[in-house]
Design a protein around this motif. Structure first.
Motif, PDB file in Angstrom:
ATOM      1  N   THR A 110      15.297 -43.616  -9.473  1.00 32.34           N
ATOM      2  CA  THR A 110      15.267 -42.228  -9.933  1.00 32.34           C
ATOM      3  C   THR A 110      15.615 -41.284  -8.775  1.00 32.34           C
TER       4      THR A 110
ATOM      5  N   GLN B  89      10.042 -41.145 -20.809  1.00 28.43           N
ATOM      6  CA  GLN B  89       9.612 -40.023 -21.633  1.00 28.43           C
ATOM      7  C   GLN B  89       8.652 -40.498 -22.694  1.00 28.43           C
TER       8      GLN B  89
ATOM      9  N   ARG C 171       9.503 -36.520 -14.979  1.00 27.58           N
ATOM     10  CA  ARG C 171      10.208 -36.975 -16.180  1.00 27.58           C
ATOM     11  C   ARG C 171       9.239 -37.309 -17.303  1.00 27.58           C
TER      12      ARG C 171
END
Lengths: 229, 188
Positions: free
Chosen positions: A68, B152, B46
């Motif tokens: 990420t 998510q 996120r």
């Protein structure tokens, strides 16, 4: 009074009915509600093949975190943290043991039980079917241990949402298959079924739904207002 | 990628954790912090955390690494995997006061793995670097859905609604991505 003695063993072998990929992924990421996470953690305790799947999902999760794009930490975060390193660590998390010492009941579930399965305050639902409701504040559906005497059929029912049934002792059959200790039955509103406990021992199962059960048989309709699952 | 090449990335991070466990090595901690804290923060954002809360939980996660370094077993998990589960737990504890039912590897009720299954778990633990490469190599459409599913916490039907894709497509792309990554783990 409960009709038959509970066998104090869980027959060998590994579960044949497992967590779905979606549930396993959601457990790995922490996305499950407390009630559903409880069923998942209890099944994982009894199911090495789902534990292997979980290890894979966690490794993928770790790799995704690694991949990420980083977001800068606040200025001074490292210094503040370094200043805390010498503080004593909090005591290790206490294992919730509650009152159950049954060695065959998965630890995550034992934490919710005030006593051994034999000594729980079982409430009679109908003849041959007993229930102990778990204390899960805020949970909308059912979250109970069910105990069914040998050969007894559950009221026929379908669901408004999903139902997860994890067999802990004994076994049951319904039209979707045979479920023994450790097996997880997953059903939704398309399944109208009537589980029947195996002939040889009480069946004890953890049942969690995300909406109340809807009884469909004649008998079921009659009982529905009283059962209040 | 040469599967026999040494997994230096994993070794380096696990070495740092070992240095903390052995000698309260603050320099090792700083290196771990600098690499992982911004990534854990990003992951938490996120998942829906605000920046300040994500920062706080990332700090708490790294503090847990310092405090629990001695319990880390490099054969059972990559450092990135360990931090992924620590951050997951910190976040659950922060958003709900309810209990957090969790698999306990020391549970007396644990049904033991066969040697073959134990092998599969070790393979997963040791595949961190190969997975990293494989994730980068996934087709964009698969990677995006995988990130949505992991980061998510959306159910497959939520993802279908959010992306406008048919549910079947969502399910099959996530399954394809998982299969590819699983093959990477199993090829080790």
């Amino acid at each position: 009074m409960v009709a038959a003695a509970i066998p104090q063993f869980r027959p060998g072998g590994q579960p044949a009915h497992h967590l779905s990929e979606e549930l396993l992924l959601a457990y790995a990421t922490g996305g499950l509600s407390e009630a559903v996470a409880l069923v998942a953690a209890a099944h994982l305790t009894l199911c090495p093949s789902c534990r292997a799947e979980l290890a894979r999902a966690q490794a993928i999760g770790g790799a995704l975190v690694e991949a990420t794009p980083p977001v800068a930490m606040q200025a001074g975060a490292l210094d503040r943290l370094l200043a805390r390193l010498d503080q004593p660590a909090p005591p290790a998390e206490e294992r919730l043991t509650a009152g159950s010492r049954d060695r065959d009941i998965p630890g995550p579930l034992r934490a919710y039980l005030p006593a051994d399965a034999e000594n729980l305050p079982w409430r009679k639902v109908i003849a041959g079917l007993y229930e102990y409701k778990l204390d899960l504040p805020g949970h909308q559906g059912m979250a109970s241990l069910l105990r069914i005497i040998p050969g007894k059929a559950m009221p026929q029912h379908t669901h408004r949402g999903h139902e997860m049934t994890l067999v802990l002792r004994g076994d049951f059959d319904d039209k979707t298959g045979h479920y023994g200790a450790g097996d997880l039955a997953l059903t939704d509103d398309t399944v109208d079924h009537q589980p029947v406990a195996g002939a040889h021992a009480d069946c004890i199962a953890l049942a969690v739904t995300d909406a109340p059960l809807k009884l469909t048989g004649t008998f079921g309709r009659l009982l529905n207002p009283f059962i209040r699952f | 990628m040469d599967p026999t090449s040494p997994d230096t990335t994993r070794d380096l991070f696990a070495d740092l954790v070992a240095a903390i466990a052995a000698g309260r090595d603050r320099a090792a901690f700083v290196k771990l912090f600098e690499h992982f804290a911004p990534r854990v923060k990003s992951y938490l954002m996120r998942l829906g955390c605000q920046a300040a809360e994500a920062d706080e939980l990332a700090q708490e996660s790294l503090l847990a690494v310092w405090q629990k370094a001695a319990t880390f077993d490099r054969r059972q998990s990559a450092v990135s995997t360990w931090l992924f589960t620590i951050a997951r737990n910190k976040r659950i504890d922060a958003i709900r006061r309810a209990r957090r039912p969790e698999l306990d590897p020391e549970d007396p009720a644990l049904v033991p793995a066969t040697p073959e299954q134990a092998d599969q778990i070790l393979q997963a633990a040791q595949s961190a670097r190969q997975l990293h490469t494989a994730i980068a190599g996934l087709p964009e459409d698969q990677r995006e859905l995988l990130v949505l599913a992991f980061f998510q916490e959306k159910s497959h039907s939520d993802i279908a609604v959010a992306t406008g894709l048919p549910l079947g497509t969502v399910k099959s792309r996530i399954r394809l991505a998982m299969q590819r990554l699983r093959a990477v783990i199993e090829e080790r």
